[in-house]
Design a protein around this motif. Sequence first.
Motif, short mmCIF file in Angstrom:
data_model
loop_
_atom_site.label_atom_id
_atom_site.label_comp_id
_atom_site.label_asym_id
_atom_site.label_seq_id
_atom_site.Cartn_x
_atom_site.Cartn_y
_atom_site.Cartn_z
N ILE A 65 0.42 1.48 -17.76
CA ILE A 65 1.90 1.26 -17.62
C ILE A 65 2.10 0.93 -16.03
O ILE A 65 2.93 0.19 -15.82
CB ILE A 65 2.46 2.35 -18.12
N THR B 198 -1.54 -5.45 -7.85
CA THR B 198 -0.75 -6.55 -7.71
C THR B 198 -1.45 -7.66 -6.99
O THR B 198 -0.88 -8.50 -6.55
CB THR B 198 0.64 -6.28 -7.15
N SER C 203 -0.07 0.23 -13.92
CA SER C 203 -0.81 -0.84 -13.06
C SER C 203 -0.13 -2.02 -12.61
O SER C 203 -0.57 -2.65 -11.62
CB SER C 203 -2.06 -1.03 -13.96
N GLU C 204 0.90 -2.45 -13.34
CA GLU C 204 1.54 -3.85 -13.00
C GLU C 204 2.03 -3.63 -11.59
O GLU C 204 2.26 -4.51 -10.77
CB GLU C 204 2.73 -3.87 -14.06
N TRP C 205 2.70 -2.13 -11.18
CA TRP C 205 3.04 -1.96 -9.83
C TRP C 205 1.93 -1.73 -8.98
O TRP C 205 2.02 -1.82 -7.67
CB TRP C 205 4.02 -0.99 -9.96
N SER D 29 -2.98 -10.98 -6.11
CA SER D 29 -3.49 -12.15 -6.69
C SER D 29 -4.96 -12.55 -7.04
O SER D 29 -5.78 -12.40 -6.12
CB SER D 29 -2.85 -13.46 -6.01
N THR E 210 0.51 -4.57 -3.00
CA THR E 210 1.67 -3.37 -2.89
C THR E 210 1.65 -2.70 -1.55
O THR E 210 0.24 -2.29 -1.30
CB THR E 210 1.89 -2.61 -4.01
N THR F 62 -4.53 -4.88 -3.97
CA THR F 62 -3.34 -4.71 -4.27
C THR F 62 -2.55 -5.41 -3.25
O THR F 62 -2.74 -5.21 -1.84
CB THR F 62 -2.78 -3.45 -4.59
#
Length: 192
Positions: free
Chosen positions: A182, A189, A184-186, A191, A64, A62
């Motif tokens: 739901i 993250t 997981s997008e945040w 790349s 984040t 991630t």
Amino acid sequence: MISIREIVNSLFGAYLLARRDPHALTYFNMSMEGFYRSFLAMILALPLFAIENSIDYRKIPTDTSIVPFLLFLCLALLVSWGSYLAIMAVLARYMGFSDRYSVFVVVYNWMQFGIILIWFPISIIATGMLPENIAATMTLLFIAATYALLWYVLKVTLNLTGLLAVGFAFLEFLIVVLVQAIFSEWLFTASV
């Protein structure tokens, strides 16, 4: 205000349920105050959940940063926990077990806290000391054991058949997976 004695008794009741002790439910506060106070288990679980996941953070792909990551993860825990109880409340009303719903909620809340309490040291040992494949196996076995316990709790507290309890335990699994998808997008993250 909840007492330490009530917390300890509730956790001991959850332990006895895992051992299938027929007297386990007597350790829970089944009053209306006990019902509302059982939601404190969510709050008590959050610090342990956050610490455990902060240890796992270094292995998670991630971008984040850790604070928002842990906040989103804790929010996801609360959303899945609360969503399951809300959906079960609706099902209880329409499937004829609303008279036992409060018993289920009290036990479920304390059981969830107990599971997080037990998983906390196991996760730290698995993450820090064991090879990845053994840690993954431990995680799967622990998850399987928690769903077996949930199945039993559903049977005992709601007086359900074994098959219906399997369905409601699976419902919790689906809710957790959906909420994680739901969030997981945040959460995840990095790349590719």
